[in-house]
Design an enzyme around this catalytic site. Structure first.
Site, mmCIF file in Angstrom:
data_model
loop_
_atom_site.group_PDB
_atom_site.id
_atom_site.type_symbol
_atom_site.label_atom_id
_atom_site.label_comp_id
_atom_site.label_asym_id
_atom_site.label_seq_id
_atom_site.Cartn_x
_atom_site.Cartn_y
_atom_site.Cartn_z
ATOM 1 C CB THR A 29 -3.340 112.582 -37.299
ATOM 2 O OG1 THR A 29 -2.234 112.454 -38.200
ATOM 3 C CG2 THR A 29 -2.974 113.595 -36.226
ATOM 4 N N GLY A 30 -1.571 109.979 -36.892
ATOM 5 C CA GLY A 30 -0.333 109.421 -36.350
ATOM 6 C C GLY A 30 -0.146 107.970 -36.739
ATOM 7 C CD GLU A 31 3.155 103.463 -34.201
ATOM 8 O OE1 GLU A 31 3.483 104.247 -33.295
ATOM 9 O OE2 GLU A 31 3.496 102.277 -34.231
ATOM 10 N N GLY A 32 -1.163 104.683 -37.174
ATOM 11 C CA GLY A 32 -2.490 104.067 -37.249
ATOM 12 C C GLY A 32 -2.644 102.801 -36.438
ATOM 13 C CB ILE A 59 -7.543 99.115 -43.414
ATOM 14 C CG1 ILE A 59 -8.123 98.817 -44.807
ATOM 15 C CG2 ILE A 59 -8.522 99.957 -42.589
ATOM 16 C CD1 ILE A 59 -9.352 97.968 -44.817
ATOM 17 N N GLY A 60 -5.742 101.722 -42.165
ATOM 18 C CA GLY A 60 -5.280 102.399 -40.955
ATOM 19 C C GLY A 60 -6.429 102.755 -40.033
ATOM 20 C CB THR A 64 -3.955 111.786 -41.297
ATOM 21 O OG1 THR A 64 -3.345 110.527 -41.545
ATOM 22 C CG2 THR A 64 -5.385 111.577 -40.842
#
Lengths: 134, 189
Positions: A51-54, A30-31, A1
């Site tokens: 950003t990271g774990e969606g 989809i994040g 990302t």
């Protein structure tokens, strides 16, 4: 990302985020990145990109919460970012975010092991920083 | 008014073993993109123009997980997503499920400015991209050898779980868990 937040010389904030998602993700997943209020948000007071774990970012509506804490609770940008990282990523979610305020402040927060892909920031006052944060 | 300011990120990587040379490459690219944004802000560009400009640059470089260099789906394809928001008036645009749009963030901007909607996805988003005449490329353009190898590794290790890659050497040293699984199984995003 990847993401960018900026405030211009007129005090207008903006945010943008773009991603390919996660390796081996299900087709159609989809994040948080395209979800306004989760991975990206901007209003009169700040701009935020996550950003990271969606899935955790979506549950925590991270980006919007930073703005809401500033708007409704009067927190500073840094205070709002810290609060969101510490309190909204319940359930073990790992994430990071960058933010700017309409006053030209910059803040970054994360609870992942680090921002090993890096981040960078600068302001009109001459501040500039580029780094891998851990 | 406190003057202009800008911040850029290349992802909250969770892999503490990301090689030093990759970290240096990331720093160089971030510095270049930051300088691009600084120059635009100094010349009076609007915040929304600047964030689009910078993210386009990051999408074009295969180093980060966006645009060229995106993570792969279980089908070994790329499905990208992006969004943009202008705080002035809270205008926003978002796109998902893109397979051929070279710069997803610019399509998100077009959704914000040229469509009556806030969010378009999959075939509808790509139809809109064609209508707007944005640059399209084949899906192969976005796929890197490194990501093909990483996907293979993920599939070999675990054919049931999705969104993860195989545990690496970091597992023993960093027993932190995410969603009940060792953090080391996550692709560095």
């Amino acid at each position: 990302t990847v993401g960018c937040v900026a405030v211009d010389s007129n005090g207008r904030c903006a945010a943008a985020t773009s991603t390919g998602g996660l390796m081996n993700k299900m087709s159609g997943r989809i994040g948080d990145s395209p979800l306004i209020g989760a991975g990206t948000y901007a209003c009169d007071v700040c701009g935020v990109s996550c950003t990271g774990e969606g899935e955790a970012i979506i549950r925590g509506t991270l980006a919007r919460d930073v703005a809401a804490l500033m708007e409704y609770k009067g927190l500073s940008l840094e205070g709002a970012v810290d609060f969101v990282i510490k309190n909204r990523l319940d359930g073990g979610g790992k994430a990071g975010l960058i933010a700017v305020s309409n006053q030209g402040e910059v803040a970054c927060g994360f609870n992942s092991v680090g921002m090993f892909r890096g981040s960078a920031s600068a302001s009109q006052g001459g501040f500039m920083e580029v780094g891998i944060w851990e | 008014m406190g003057g202009w300011a800008i911040a850029v990120h290349g992802g909250a990587g969770v892999d503490p073993n990301l090689p030093m040379e990759r970290q240096e490459e990331a720093k160089k690219l971030l510095t270049r993109c930051l300088n691009l944004g600084i120059s635009a802000l100094r010349t009076g560009a609007s915040a929304v123009d600047v964030v689009e400009l910078v993210v386009r640059e990051l999408e074009t470089d295969p180093l980060f997980n966006s645009g060229r260099g995106s993570a792969l789906t279980e089908r070994a394809t790329v499905e990208m997503e992006a969004s943009i928001m202008d705080g002035h008036g809270r205008r926003c645009g978002a796109v998902s499920g893109l397979t051929k749009v070279k710069n997803p963030v610019s399509l998100a901007r077009l959704v914000m400015e040229k469509s009556p909607h806030s969010y378009l996805a999959f075939s509808g988003a790509e139809d809109f991209a064609k209508q707007q005449g944005v640059e399209m490329v084949e899906n192969d353009y976005f796929i890197t050898e490194e990501n093909v190898a990483m996907l293979k590794l993920a599939k070999e290790t675990n054919s049931i779980l999705f969104d993860y890659r195989i545990p690496c050497s970091a597992e023993a040293e960093f027993p932190i868990k995410m969603n009940g699984l060792p953090i080391s199984v996550y692709a560095p995003e």
